[in-house]
Design a protein around this motif. Structure first.
Motif, short mmCIF file in Angstrom:
data_model
loop_
_atom_site.label_atom_id
_atom_site.label_comp_id
_atom_site.label_asym_id
_atom_site.label_seq_id
_atom_site.Cartn_x
_atom_site.Cartn_y
_atom_site.Cartn_z
N ARG A 226 -0.37 -5.78 9.41
CA ARG A 226 -0.22 -4.48 8.74
C ARG A 226 0.99 -3.75 9.31
O ARG A 226 1.23 -3.76 10.52
CB ARG A 226 -1.47 -3.62 8.94
CG ARG A 226 -1.33 -2.18 8.51
CD ARG A 226 -2.66 -1.48 8.42
NE ARG A 226 -3.47 -2.00 7.32
CZ ARG A 226 -4.68 -1.53 7.00
NH1 ARG A 226 -5.23 -0.58 7.72
NH2 ARG A 226 -5.33 -2.05 5.98
N THR B 112 2.41 -1.96 4.28
CA THR B 112 2.24 -3.28 3.67
C THR B 112 1.24 -4.09 4.48
O THR B 112 1.22 -4.03 5.71
CB THR B 112 3.58 -4.04 3.62
OG1 THR B 112 4.55 -3.24 2.93
CG2 THR B 112 3.43 -5.37 2.90
N ASP B 113 0.41 -4.86 3.78
CA ASP B 113 -0.54 -5.79 4.40
C ASP B 113 -0.16 -7.21 4.04
O ASP B 113 0.21 -7.49 2.89
CB ASP B 113 -1.97 -5.52 3.94
CG ASP B 113 -2.61 -4.36 4.68
OD1 ASP B 113 -1.94 -3.80 5.57
OD2 ASP B 113 -3.76 -4.00 4.37
N LYS C 166 -4.90 -10.60 9.48
CA LYS C 166 -3.93 -9.91 8.63
C LYS C 166 -2.86 -9.28 9.51
O LYS C 166 -3.00 -9.13 10.73
CB LYS C 166 -4.60 -8.84 7.78
CG LYS C 166 -5.11 -7.64 8.57
CD LYS C 166 -5.68 -6.57 7.66
CE LYS C 166 -6.17 -5.37 8.48
NZ LYS C 166 -6.73 -4.30 7.62
N ARG D 92 0.84 -1.19 0.00
CA ARG D 92 0.00 0.00 0.00
C ARG D 92 0.88 1.24 0.00
O ARG D 92 2.09 1.17 0.17
CB ARG D 92 -0.92 0.01 1.23
CG ARG D 92 -1.86 -1.19 1.31
CD ARG D 92 -2.74 -1.11 2.55
NE ARG D 92 -1.94 -1.17 3.78
CZ ARG D 92 -1.71 -0.16 4.58
NH1 ARG D 92 -2.21 1.05 4.30
NH2 ARG D 92 -0.98 -0.30 5.68
N SER E 47 -11.45 -1.87 3.86
CA SER E 47 -10.91 -2.33 5.12
C SER E 47 -12.04 -2.55 6.10
O SER E 47 -12.96 -1.74 6.21
CB SER E 47 -9.91 -1.31 5.69
OG SER E 47 -8.82 -1.16 4.82
#
Length: 414
Positions: A191, A168-169, A189, A164, A307
């Motif tokens: 992040r 980062t994800d 997840k 992103r 999201s």
């Protein structure tokens, strides 16, 4: 009759029941088109014994003995799939199987998907390995010492790296071909921030026994025609990871601290227990008043890209969260490098290699032996192959998410 023949007959019977059920459903649909009356309830009750099968009428003592023998004989994957098959025969078999199967903390084995959210064993760690695919930016977690030659390793979790603008994800899923947040295989997840120094672990379900801060977004419902009713309503912050900045550009391993918000420090004390979920949450549609978005007055939400609400987890009462730190390596004069004792599980030097131990104060009454135990161990053994060994109080999901943070670029930490 031998145990293997019983398992083989169970599989054949299950396949036969499935085909009979499909044929029965097709015949009922055909009859509903050609007849104007409604079939009586007696036809449904006559089908139930066929769906249950003859194995559902076994004496409880015999059924308990059969499943216990299967569970004790098949302790490793892929042979352990027969234990899962026993739980899919019928409801009575499933109830007995769930009663016999213990948590990883108790038996040291992974069986059902919920085992990935439960703490590992206390004595010996569960040994896994991670395979990285640079082309697809995916990371696959398997159970086992090293990759097998015939590639029959059991997949536990999969993650996909998504870059992103602000960080980062890493989206974590139960399967390797579906990383959609609207899928029922989505489990959480990881992040990062822009510099790759701070990471947050999000869980798709609230930690077992933990309180959730109230938020109006957490009760948001979606129309059943837009998304699956099993879509997680939001993400829950369960852990944070911080890497220390290397301002002076000094040589040495990375320094990290992990704050496990969902695990109290009392879990590693004598007689302590870590939160242990027993099932995945089931979100059921309930009557609600349509919002302007659902009435067509606003854009439809796309859960594949949008999201989900992110909620912090409150610690239980005044419980202090468990903090993990990387074990300090020692400098080897002959090799001219930093070294850690990985007990043969790591063979390639890498800045990503680390061991995590508990960072506790003397007031916590944690024994010195417990403080020296490596709760999580991660290291490189070959090109794009890494080992991951975890133990209580971490779960496979939490350990995997922490290891994923090591793959992200950290220009300010090296």
């Amino acid at each position: 009759m031998s145990l293997k023949s019983i398992v083989r007959e169970l599989k054949e019977m299950r396949d036969g029941i499935g085909s009979m059920s499909r044929r029965g459903a097709e015949s009922r649909r055909w009859n509903s088109r050609t007849k104007s009356h409604v079939a009586p309830d007696v036809t449904l009750t006559s089908i139930e014994p066929i769906q249950q099968g003859q194995w559902a009428n076994l004496p409880p003592e015999l059924l308990l003995d059969i499943i216990r023998r299967v569970e004790e004989s098949e302790t490793t994957w892929p042979a352990r799939v027969v234990v899962v098959c026993c739980g899919s025969v019928c409801k009575s078999w499933r109830d007995v199987t769930k009663e016999i199967i213990k948590t990883p903390e108790q038996c040291g084995r992974l069986t059902f998907p919920i085992s990935l959210k439960q703490p590992g064993p206390r004595d010996s760690p569960i040994q896994c390995f991670i395979r990285r695919n640079r082309e697809t930016s995916t990371y696959l977690l398997y159970i086992g010492l090293v990759p097998s030659e015939n590639e029959t390793d059991k997949l536990l979790l999969a993650a996909k790296k998504i870059r992103r603008a602000t960080g980062t994800d890493f989206v974590i899923s139960l399967v390797a071909n579906d990383f959609s947040r609207s899928s029922n295989t989505y489990v959480g997840k990881l992040r990062s921030n822009f510099l790759g120094t701070k990471f947050t672990i999000y869980d798709s379900q609230p930690p077992h026994g933990a309180g959730i801060q109230p938020d109006s977004r957490s009760s948001r419902r979606f129309h059943s025609k837009q998304v699956s009713p099993r879509v997680p309503a939001c993400n829950y912050v369960v852990s944070t990871i911080a890497y220390e900045l290397n301002v002076l550009r000094a040589r040495g391993p990375r320094r990290m601290h992990c704050t496990m918000n969902s695990i109290p420090v009392s879990a590693i004390q004598e007689g302590g227990h870590a939160p242990t979920p027993t099932s995945f949450p089931q979100i059921v549609d309930e009557p609600f008043s349509p919002s302007p978005v659902l009435k067509g007055k606003g854009p439809i939400l796309d859960l594949n890209n949008a999201s989900l609400p992110e909620l912090p987890v409150q610690s239980q009462g005044s419980a202090e969260p468990l903090v993990l730190k990387n074990k300090a390596p020692r400098w080897h004069e002959q090799l001219q490098c930093w070294c850690l004792n990985f007990k043969g599980r790591v063979t390639v030097a890498s800045v990503k290699n680390f061991q995590l131990v508990a960072a506790v104060d003397p007031s916590h009454n944690v024994s010195a032996a417990e403080q020296e135990k490596a709760i999580l161990q991660f290291g490189k053994i070959g090109k794009d192959i890494f080992t991951m060994d975890y133990r209580y109080p971490l779960s496979a999901f939490q350990a995997f998410a922490i290891c994923l943070s090591s793959f992200d670029t950290k220009p300010a930490c090296e």
